[in-house]
Write a protein that holds these residues in place. Structure first.
Motif, PDB file in Angstrom:
ATOM      1  N   GLU A  76       5.829   2.080   1.250  1.00 41.93           N
ATOM      2  CA  GLU A  76       7.512   2.466   0.477  1.00 41.93           C
ATOM      3  C   GLU A  76       7.307   4.214   0.490  1.00 41.93           C
ATOM      4  O   GLU A  76       6.167   4.900   1.279  1.00 41.93           O
ATOM      5  CB  GLU A  76       7.552   2.402  -0.813  1.00 41.93           C
ATOM      6  N   PRO A  77       8.269   4.744   0.342  1.00 36.19           N
ATOM      7  CA  PRO A  77       8.562   6.522   0.316  1.00 36.19           C
ATOM      8  C   PRO A  77       7.020   7.176  -0.136  1.00 36.19           C
ATOM      9  O   PRO A  77       7.038   6.605  -1.267  1.00 36.19           O
ATOM     10  CB  PRO A  77       9.542   6.975   0.179  1.00 36.19           C
ATOM     11  N   VAL A  78       6.475   8.396   1.021  1.00 40.47           N
ATOM     12  CA  VAL A  78       5.919   8.746   0.256  1.00 40.47           C
ATOM     13  C   VAL A  78       6.610   9.668  -1.187  1.00 40.47           C
ATOM     14  O   VAL A  78       7.043   9.973  -1.224  1.00 40.47           O
ATOM     15  CB  VAL A  78       5.069  10.054   0.861  1.00 40.47           C
ATOM     16  N   LEU A  88      -0.495  13.474   5.535  1.00 42.65           N
ATOM     17  CA  LEU A  88       0.182  12.336   6.009  1.00 42.65           C
ATOM     18  C   LEU A  88       0.018  11.888   8.017  1.00 42.65           C
ATOM     19  O   LEU A  88       0.675  11.060   8.630  1.00 42.65           O
ATOM     20  CB  LEU A  88       1.882  12.722   5.679  1.00 42.65           C
ATOM     21  N   GLN A  89       0.605  13.213   8.609  1.00 42.26           N
ATOM     22  CA  GLN A  89       0.606  13.056  10.020  1.00 42.26           C
ATOM     23  C   GLN A  89      -0.996  12.382  10.631  1.00 42.26           C
ATOM     24  O   GLN A  89      -0.874  12.154  11.109  1.00 42.26           O
ATOM     25  CB  GLN A  89       0.770  14.282  10.274  1.00 42.26           C
ATOM     26  N   THR A  90      -1.804  12.979   9.817  1.00 46.71           N
ATOM     27  CA  THR A  90      -3.143  12.341  10.019  1.00 46.71           C
ATOM     28  C   THR A  90      -3.018  10.592   9.402  1.00 46.71           C
ATOM     29  O   THR A  90      -3.652  10.098  10.860  1.00 46.71           O
ATOM     30  CB  THR A  90      -4.509  12.928   9.776  1.00 46.71           C
ATOM     31  N   LEU A  91      -2.768  10.600   8.766  1.00 46.31           N
ATOM     32  CA  LEU A  91      -2.779   8.935   7.839  1.00 46.31           C
ATOM     33  C   LEU A  91      -1.901   8.322   9.244  1.00 46.31           C
ATOM     34  O   LEU A  91      -2.162   7.066   9.872  1.00 46.31           O
ATOM     35  CB  LEU A  91      -1.945   8.608   6.949  1.00 46.31           C
ATOM     36  N   TRP A 144       0.509  -1.330   0.191  1.00 48.65           N
ATOM     37  CA  TRP A 144       0.052  -0.159   0.012  1.00 48.65           C
ATOM     38  C   TRP A 144       0.795   1.672  -0.086  1.00 48.65           C
ATOM     39  O   TRP A 144       1.771   1.497   1.046  1.00 48.65           O
ATOM     40  CB  TRP A 144      -0.860  -0.147   0.819  1.00 48.65           C
ATOM     41  N   LEU A 145       0.290   2.148  -0.690  1.00 52.23           N
ATOM     42  CA  LEU A 145       1.335   3.151  -1.488  1.00 52.23           C
ATOM     43  C   LEU A 145      -0.247   4.681  -0.635  1.00 52.23           C
ATOM     44  O   LEU A 145      -0.820   4.939  -0.771  1.00 52.23           O
ATOM     45  CB  LEU A 145       2.360   2.917  -2.374  1.00 52.23           C
ATOM     46  N   VAL A 146       1.154   5.679  -0.746  1.00 54.64           N
ATOM     47  CA  VAL A 146       1.034   7.117  -0.586  1.00 54.64           C
ATOM     48  C   VAL A 146       0.868   7.944  -1.718  1.00 54.64           C
ATOM     49  O   VAL A 146       2.944   8.206  -1.593  1.00 54.64           O
ATOM     50  CB  VAL A 146       1.228   8.007   0.870  1.00 54.64           C
ATOM     51  N   ARG A 147       1.159   8.201  -2.508  1.00 50.66           N
ATOM     52  CA  ARG A 147       1.205   9.713  -3.796  1.00 50.66           C
ATOM     53  C   ARG A 147       0.408  10.783  -3.436  1.00 50.66           C
ATOM     54  O   ARG A 147      -0.820  11.081  -3.051  1.00 50.66           O
ATOM     55  CB  ARG A 147       0.891   9.146  -4.277  1.00 50.66           C
ATOM     56  N   VAL A 148       1.330  12.332  -3.234  1.00 47.39           N
ATOM     57  CA  VAL A 148       0.791  13.199  -2.954  1.00 47.39           C
ATOM     58  C   VAL A 148       0.209  13.561  -4.154  1.00 47.39           C
ATOM     59  O   VAL A 148       0.872  14.437  -5.434  1.00 47.39           O
ATOM     60  CB  VAL A 148       1.556  14.022  -2.183  1.00 47.39           C
TER      61      VAL A 148
END
Length: 299
Positions: free
Chosen positions: A77-79, A65-68, A44-48
């Motif tokens: 993996e790195p955002v 990101l802090q809330t997640l 599971w990745l995060v992309r802004v």
């Protein structure tokens, strides 16, 4: 474009736009995509998605990101930030222009208004200093796909959308191009997001085909609505979720994903709740339409 990441059996992502803090609707998308990735044994990745500078709220990306993190939803993996990936989008644009699949367009919204904003032929009478770039959509272009939650979908893209923008007149990269390039570059196999983006999927499939990129699987989650049936994220009632009290919001999202409320009733903290959720999560329970209204979210 860079070499795409080799795709395992499942790679999902949550891709928020930093236009405000995370609200209940965006948490539903984040939690749902995380659960589906964990259920599949995938990543599971995060992309802004911060290519739309005029709409970006200063500091929103970091707060999201802090809330997640406060909700225990940590990417594997790195955002990735879209504003750092312009070279990838430019390479894709150059490819489409070189093959004639994209073209520079001087039409304004005003001159296209008579046709409902749908572009089928350039009607501008004079060049603009800031033209857009559009993807050429041939007449009769029908896209069909099966959505894991919403079922079979079909759209006549030429009739319903027309030649669509892939680089805006203000110089910003259009969402459609950026998301397609990024999903391929990151090896995303499963796109899980809110049903408000269901209508965008045929355009993205067209771009994938034009660029020779793989087509991921799609699952569009139900939307949270206000008392008037409007998408919650677009209303004044879409208050940010509280990172200092995550359990109530996670339980609400869990219920709206069609999962049994009693399964999380005794969870005492975020790690325990997420462990309990993974143990009983059933994707087949996810409804196509959510039922929560504003009043329910305030309890």
């Amino acid at each position: 474009m860079s070499t795409p990441v080799p795709a395992p059996s499942y790679r999902g992502r949550f891709a928020p736009s930093p236009t405000g803090d995370l609200h209940a609707g965006s948490l539903l998308a984040a939690f749902g995509s995380w659960l589906l990735a964990r259920h599949a044994g995938g990543r599971w990745l995060v992309r802004v998605e911060d290519v739309d500078a005029p709409r970006e709220v200063p500091g929103a990306a970091q707060r999201q990101l802090q809330t997640l993190a406060a909700f225990g939803l940590h990417p594997d993996e790195p955002v990735v930030f879209q504003h750092q990936r312009g070279a990838l989008y430019q390479a894709a644009l150059d490819q489409l222009l070189s093959t004639g699949q994209a073209f520079v367009c001087h039409c304004s919204r005003t001159v296209l208004a008579a046709n409902g904003g749908i572009h089928r032929a350039c009607v501008a009478t004079a060049p603009r200093p800031d033209p857009a770039v559009r993807l050429r959509v041939e007449d009769g272009t029908l896209i069909t796909f099966d959505d894991a939650i919403q079922g079979p979908q079909r759209q006549d893209v030429a009739r319903d959308v027309g030649d669509f923008v892939i680089r805006r007149a203000d110089g910003c990269w259009a969402y459609q191009l950026a998301v397609v390039v990024d999903d391929a570059d990151q090896g995303i196999t499963d796109v899980v997001r809110g049903a408000d983006l269901l209508d965008s999927t045929p355009r993205q499939i067209l771009l994938q085909r034009a660029l020779g990129l793989p087509q991921p699987r799609y699952a569009h989650l139900p939307l949270l609505l206000d008392a008037h049936g409007r998408k919650l994220s677009k209303t004044d009632a879409a208050h940010p979720v509280d990172p200092n009290n995550p359990l109530p919001a996670l339980r609400t999202a869990w219920r709206e994903l069609g999962q049994p409320a009693e399964a999380l009733a005794t969870s005492l903290d975020v790690p325990g709740l997420l462990t309990d959720a993974q143990a009983v999560f059933d994707p087949r329970r996810i409804p196509a339409t959510a039922s929560t209204k504003v009043a329910a979210l305030q309890h």
